[in-house]
Write an enzyme that holds these catalytic residues in place. Structure first.
Site, PDB file in Angstrom:
ATOM      1  N   LYS B  72       0.856  -1.198   0.000  1.00  0.00           N
ATOM      2  CA  LYS B  72       0.000   0.000   0.000  1.00  0.00           C
ATOM      3  C   LYS B  72       0.889   1.244   0.000  1.00  0.00           C
ATOM      4  CE  LYS B  72      -3.505   2.096   3.048  1.00  0.00           C
ATOM      5  NZ  LYS B  72      -4.246   1.890   4.331  1.00  0.00           N
ATOM      6  N   SER B 150      -8.940   2.198   4.050  1.00  0.00           N
ATOM      7  CA  SER B 150      -8.096   2.863   3.095  1.00  0.00           C
ATOM      8  C   SER B 150      -7.226   1.902   2.273  1.00  0.00           C
ATOM      9  CB  SER B 150      -7.190   3.865   3.829  1.00  0.00           C
ATOM     10  OG  SER B 150      -6.336   3.209   4.720  1.00  0.00           O
ATOM     11  N   SER B 174      -9.045   0.141   8.269  1.00  0.00           N
ATOM     12  CA  SER B 174      -8.547   0.159   6.889  1.00  0.00           C
ATOM     13  C   SER B 174      -7.998  -1.164   6.373  1.00  0.00           C
ATOM     14  CB  SER B 174      -7.489   1.244   6.733  1.00  0.00           C
ATOM     15  OG  SER B 174      -8.091   2.519   6.782  1.00  0.00           O
TER      16      SER B 174
END
Lengths: 476, 477
Positions: B72, B150, B174
Site C-alpha cells: 500500500k 483505506s 482500513s
C-alpha cells in the site's frame, strides 16, 4: 529485637514470617519512629495510623512483605478513602478524599505492606525539591537546612531517616532518582509500561511518568518490582515481561559490561558540580575494578535540541490537562489563587498550545528516542554512567526562588529527564558523599526494558561498596 | 504452474520444491496485473522491472521467498520507490522514499518481492480508495462500487488475483473494511504488534497497526509471523505470542462464548439488512460448531462521545501529518494542496487544544478498560458485521462542498471497526457472506488484547466449515 530503623523490608518481612515480630509491632514501631523525627523533617504530611492499625487487625494478606510498614507519596496514585492533595492548596482546602485505589497501591497492600502515611510532594510533582506552599518543606535528614530533592522528597526523607524501610515514589523527570541522590537512597525508575498506572490513568505526561519505590537496599527494590510489574486490564501498552523474577537478579553475575561515561550536562546546558563529577569518576573506577569496560562515550542525541523542546511542551500540555481534572474535582473553574505561580503560568502558556502541535512534538520526541536507543541497541553499549544530578543538595528556598528557581532546577533534572522521554530504566545509586558529608548519587541507564541489567550491576556495586552503614545525622 | 488462485503459502511451496522460480511467479503476477489493473486501478506505482531484477537475484531465504506482493502506498516505505500517501502534493513533487522502514524490511526479509504500490485515499482518511491524485480503485466484484479503504488498492489487487498478499494498515478499519468489500481475510493485529518505525511512532501506534489482506487464513497467519515484532524505539509493544501464528491454523479453538452485536450502538445510522444477515448467519455457523452466541456486548461501546473523541485524535494526527509533509516537501501546504476533507481535519486539529487531545486519549483508555473488562467477564469473542452497509457506489464519500458530510457517511459505513483501534484489541473480517447482488459482506470478530491466536484458530475453523476459496469476482486475472 533488632533495630528496626536499620532493617530493610526484606529483613522485616522475615521477622514476621519467623515469628520474631508481629505486624502490629512493626507498624507501631514505625509510627513511633515517624512521631520521633517527623516534626523536624515534615516528610509524612498525612498520617494514616488508624487505617494502618485497622488493616493489621483485620488480618493482612499473606505475601512477600506481610506486616512491613511503608509510606506512599501523596501523588502518583490514589488510595480510596485517604486524602489526595498532590501538594496543591485547593485540593487541601477542599479536604479532597480519593475514591479509587490505584493498582500499584492495591498490589503493595496485596503483598502485605501496611501503608502508615502519605508523604510530602511539591505541587503536582513539578519541582525538583519538595517545598509546596500547601504543606511546607520536607527537610533532608543529612542536613535539615537542605532540600530532599523532589518530587518524591517526602518519601526520600522518611526512608533515609529510618521511619520506614521503603516508600512509594514516582518519576516523570527524575522524581525517584533526584531524592534518591539527595537523601542517600537507592532509586530505580522502571521502563515505560513496566508498572500499571491504572485504573484511573494509562499514561501520565505522555508516558514520561513511571512509578516505583525508594529503598535502602537493591534487594528491596527488586522484590517490590516483582510485586508491581505487569499488565493490568486496560493498560494501553505494557513493557515486555522479564525472563525471570527481578529478585533473582540480585547477586547474579552481570558479566563484563560495556559502559559509557559522561560527566558533562546534556547540551552543555548547565555546569556540573565537581563533587558530582568526582562521584561519577569514582564510580567508573569501581566499575572497572569489577571487570567492566568503561569509556568516555554517550549518545550523540543527548546534545540534540529536540530534547528540551519536547520535554517542556509535553509538560505544559499535561499540566493543563491535569489542572482541568482538578477543576472537575472541585466543581469549579480554577483561578490563579488555586495553584502556585509557576504552575499557573504553565497552565496559561498551554492554553494556546494546539493538538496538532502537540502530536508533532510527541512524534519528534519518539524520533529522538529512537536515535538515543540506537546507542544501546546498535552501538552495543550496556550502560550509560552519569552523575544523577548536576549539583549537591541545595539549601531550602534555593530552587523555589520566584525569579531564579526555574533556571536553578535545570542542573537538577538535566541528567534524569532525558530517560523519562526515552522510557528507559534508569537508577540512582548512593555511592558517594561530598566533603561535608552530603549524599551524592550516580546514575546508570540501561537499554529499553533491561531493568535486569540495572539490578545485577546495582547489587554488584552494593556488595563492592556497601552503603548500608551510612546513617544521616537525623535518624529515628 | 502457479495461477491466480494459489495463496502465498502455496506459491512459496512451489519455489521451495523447485517447481517454480521466483522470476516465474513474479512474471505471472505482472502479467495478471497488466491484464486487469487498467480496469481496477489497484496498482498506482508499478515496480515491474525492479521486481524482475530482485526475483532474478539473490532473495533472502525467508518463508515467502519469491512470492510477489504489493505494498500500500501509505507506510511500508522502500528507499528509492515512489511514495505519495495518496497526496497530490507528493505526486506532483515526484516524491520518493529516502529510507526503508522497519515493516518493509521485514516483508523483504521474508522473501516477498514487491511488484507495485497500491492506491490509498489521501493520508488514509476515508474508507474508500478514491484519492483525487490517482482516481478511484474499482471493486472487482462490481466496478461501479468501492473497494473500501483505506487499503482498497491492495484489496483489489488480491481479490482480482494479481497477488495473494497485499500489505495494508488499519487505524480505523482500513484492513477490515476493504477485506469486507472485496471478499478477503483482513486481520487487524493488537496494538503494538507490528512496527513501522521510523515513520510512525508510538503516538501513531495507539490507533494504527500494520498487516495485510489475503485470501486464506493461513496466509494471514504466515505474514503475521513474518512481520510482527518491535523495532528499536517502539515502546508500544504487544505481548509476544506463545508460539508461531501458523501453528494456530487448524487448531481446535474449543467451545467459545461469543457476544453478538448487529445494531449500531453509536446511533450513527442503521445497519443494512444484508450486514445484519451476514452476522446472523455467522452466529448460526458458530453455534453449529459448538460455540455459544449471546446477545451481549461491552456497554462502553455505546458511549455516544466516542465518535467525537476518535475524530479529535484523527484531526490532530492528520494536521500533524500535513505539516510533516510540508516540511518534507520544503513548503507549507495550503488548502489547495490537499483534499477538502483533509483540510477540514487540518483546521480542526489546529483548532483543538492540546489538553483536549490528552482528554481524548484518556477516553480511549476508558474504552479499552471497559472492553477488556467485558472479555474478562467471560467472553472469548465479539461478533458484529464488519460494515454498516454493503460496498457503496464510488463517489459516495466525496462531498467537497460539505467535507464533513462525507466523514459522517463514513461513520454510517463503519460503525464497528474504529472501536478496536481505540481499544487496541485484535479483530478480523472474514468473507463469510455474499448478498443477493453478489457483493461480499464481511463478518467481524474481535478478541481480547493480544489474542490474535484465538482469531486465527476460529478463523480457520470457519474457513473450513464455510469455505470461500471458490468465490471468484467478475473481474479476475
Amino acid at each position: 529485637m533488632a533495630d528496626l530503623s536499620t532493617l530493610d523490608a526484606t529483613a522485616q518481612a522475615e521477622l514476621v514470617r519467623s515469628g520474631q515480630a508481629s505486624a502490629a509491632e512493626l507498624v507501631d514501631a514505625a509510627i513511633e519512629r515517624i512521631e520521633k523525627v517527623n516534626g523536624e523533617l515534615n516528610a509524612v504530611i498525612l498520617p494514616l495510623y488508624e487505617r494502618a492499625r485497622g488493616a493489621v487487625e483485620q488480618g493482612l494478606p499473606a505475601g512477600p512483605f506481610t506486616g512491613v510498614p511503608m509510606v506512599v507519596k501523596d501523588l502518583d496514585g490514589t488510595l480510596a478513602g485517604a486524602p489526595y492533595h498532590a501538594g496543591n492548596i485547593a485540593l487541601k482546602n477542599a479536604n479532597y478524599v480519593a475514591d479509587t485505589t490505584s493498582h500499584l497501591f492495591a498490589k503493595l497492600q496485596g503483598a502485605g505492606f501496611v501503608i502508615v502515611g502519605k508523604t510530602n510532594t511539591p505541587e503536582f510533582g513539578l519541582m525538583t525539591t519538595t517545598e509546596s506552599v500547601a504543606y511546607g518543606p520536607a527537610r533532608n535528614p543529612w542536613d535539615v537546612t537542605r532540600s530532599t530533592g523532589g518530587s518524591s522528597g517526602g518519601t526520600g526523607a522518611a526512608v533515609a531517616s529510618g521511619m520506614v524501610p521503603l516508600g512509594h515514589a514516582g518519576d516523570g523527570g527524575g522524581s525517584i532518582r533526584i531524592p534518591a541522590s539527595m537523601c542517600g537512597l537507592f532509586g530505580l525508575k522502571p521502563s515505560r509500561g513496566r508498572i500499571s498506572l491504572g485504573p484511573d490513568e494509562t499514561e501520565a505526561w505522555a508516558g514520561l511518568v513511571m512509578r516505583h519505590v525508594l529503598t535502602h537496599t537493591v534487594r528491596d527494590s527488586a522484590a517490590v518490582l516483582d510485586v508491581l510489574q505487569g499488565y493490568m486490564t486496560g493498560d494501553s501498552y505494557t513493557a515486555p515481561p522479564p525472563a525471570r523474577a527481578y529478585a533473582s537478579e540480585v547477586g547474579a553475575d552481570p558479566g563484563q559490561l560495556r559502559i559509557g561515561v559522561r560527566t558533562t550536562a546534556p547540551l552543555g546546558i548547565a555546569a556540573v558540580d565537581p563533587e558530582c563529577v568526582r562521584a561519577t569518576e569514582a564510580a567508573a573506577r569501581t566499575l572497572e575494578s569489577l571487570g567492566h569496560t568503561v569509556e568516555e562515550a554517550s549518545p550523540a542525541a543527548l546534545d540534540d535540541g529536540a530534547l528540551l523542546e519536547a520535554f517542556g511542551n509535553v509538560m505544559i500540555a499535561d499540566i493543563r490537562a491535569d489542572l482541568l481534572d482538578v477543576a472537575r474535582i472541585l466543581g469549579r473553574d480554577l483561578t490563579a489563587d488555586d495553584v502556585e505561580p509557576g504552575t499557573w503560568s504553565s497552565y496559561e502558556n498551554a492554553a494556546a498550545f494546539d493538538a496538532a502541535s502537540y502530536v508533532a512534538v510527541l512524534r519528534k520526541m519518539h524520533a529522538w528516542t529512537r536515535r538515543m536507543l540506537a546507542w544501546w541497541d546498535d552501538d552495543r553499549f550496556d550502560l550509560l554512567l552519569t552523575p544523577t544530578l548536576g549539583g549537591v543538595p541545595p539549601e531550602l528556598g534555593y530552587l523555589t526562588d520566584p525569579a531564579e528557581g526555574l533556571g536553578r532546577m535545570l542542573p537538577y533534572a538535566i541528567f534524569t529527564a532525558p530517560f523519562n522521554m526515552t522510557g528507559q530504566p534508569a537508577m540512582s545509586v548512593p555511592l558517594a558523599s561530598t566533603a561535608s558529608g552530603l549524599p551524592v548519587g550516580v546514575q546508570l541507564v540501561a537499554a529499553a526494558f533491561r531493568e535486569d541489567v540495572l539490578i545485577r550491576i546495582a547489587a554488584q556495586l552494593e556488595q563492592a561498596q556497601g552503603w548500608a552503614d551510612r546513617r544521616p545525622p537525623l535518624h529515628a | 504452474m502457479a495461477d491466480a488462485s494459489l495463496d502465498a503459502t502455496a506459491q512459496a511451496e512451489l519455489v521451495r520444491r523447485g517447481d517454480a522460480s521466483p522470476l516465474e511467479l513474479v512474471e505471472e503476477a505482472i502479467n495478471r496485473a497488466e491484464k486487469v489493473n487498467g480496469e481496477l486501478n489497484a496498482i498506482i506505482h508499478p515496480l515491474y522491472d525492479k521486481a524482475r531484477e530482485q526475483a532474478a537475484g539473490a532473495l533472502p531465504d525467508g518463508p515467502f521467498r519469491g512470492v510477489p506482493v504489493v505494498f500500500k502506498d501509505l507506510n511500508c516505505q522502500v528507499e528509492g520507490d515512489p511514495y505519495n500517501a495518496g497526496m497530490n502534493a507528493a505526486k506532483r513533487a515526484g516524491w520518493r522514499s529516502d529510507h526503508t522502514d522497519a515493516l518493509a524490511q521485514k516483508f523483504l526479509e521474508a522473501g516477498f518481492v514487491c511488484i507495485g504500490r497500491t492506491n490509498t485515499p489521501e493520508l488514509g482518511i476515508v474508507p474508500t480508495a478514491e484519492p483525487l491524485a490517482w482516481g478511484p480503485t474499482r471493486n472487482p466484484w462490481d466496478t461501479t462500487r468501492t473497494t473500501g479503504g483505506s487499503s482498497g488498492g491492495s484489496a483489489a489487487a488480491v481479490a482480482s488475483g494479481i497477488v495473494a498478499v497485499g500489505h495494508a494498515n488499519d487505524g480505523g478499519g482500513s484492513i477490515r473494511i476493504p477485506a469486507s468489500c472485496c471478499g478477503l481475510v483482513g486481520l487487524k493485529p493488537s496494538r503494538g504488534r507490528t512496527s513501522t518505525l521510523p515513520d510512525t511512532t508510538p503516538v501513531d501506534a495507539m490507533l494504527n497497526v500494520e498487516l495485510c489482506v489475503t485470501r486464506t487464513v493461513r496466509d494471514t497467519a504466515g505474514v503475521l509471523d513474518a512481520v510482527h515484532g518491535p523495532a528499536t524505539g517502539d515502546t508500544v509493544r504487544a505481548p509476544a505470542p506463545a508460539r508461531p501464528y501458523t501453528q494456530e491454523v487448524g487448531v481446535d479453538p474449543g467451545k467459545l462464548r461469543v457476544g453478538f452485536l448487529a445494531h449500531n450502538p453509536l446511533g450513527t445510522g442503521e445497519i443494512h439488512a444484508d450486514c445484519v444477515a451476514a452476522a446472523e448467519r455467522a452466529a448460526q455457523l458458530l453455534e453449529s460448531l459448538g460455540h455459544t452466541v449471546v446477545h451481549e456486548f461491552p456497554a462502553i461501546a455505546a458511549d455516544p462521545t466516542l465518535v467525537g473523541q476518535f475524530t479529535n485524535i484523527w484531526a490532530a494526527m492528520n494536521a500533524a501529518d500535513v505539516d510533516a509533509w510540508g516540511q518534507q516537501l520544503g513548503r507549507e501546504l495550503t488548502a489547495d494542496d490537499v483534499e477538502p476533507l483533509t483540510w477540514a481535519l487540518v483546521e480542526m486539529g489546529r483548532g483543538l487544544a492540546a489538553p483536549d487531545y490528552i482528554a481524548a486519549q484518556r477516553a480511549l483508555a476508558a474504552l479499552q478498560q471497559g472492553c477488556e473488562a467485558w472479555f474478562a467477564s467471560g467472553f472469548d469473542l465479539l461478533l458484529t458485521p464488519t460494515l454498516g452497509e454493503p460496498p457503496v457506489e464510488l463517489g459516495h464519500f466525496h462531498t467537497p462542498e460539505e467535507p464533513f458530510l462525507g466523514f459522517m457517511r463514513a461513520a454510517t459505513f463503519v460503525p464497528y471497526t474504529p472501536l478496536t483501534n481505540m481499544s487496541g484489541e485484535p479483530a478480523i473480517s472474514l468473507p463469510l457472506h455474499w448478498n443477493a447482488q453478489g457483493l461480499p459482506i464481511g463478518v467481524h470478530l474481535v478478541a481480547a488484547y493480544g489474542r490474535e491466536d484465538l482469531l486465527l484458530r476460529v478463523g480457520s475453523q470457519l474457513e473450513q466449515a464455510h469455505p470461500w476459496a471458490d468465490r471468484v469476482p467478475p473481474v479476475h486475472a
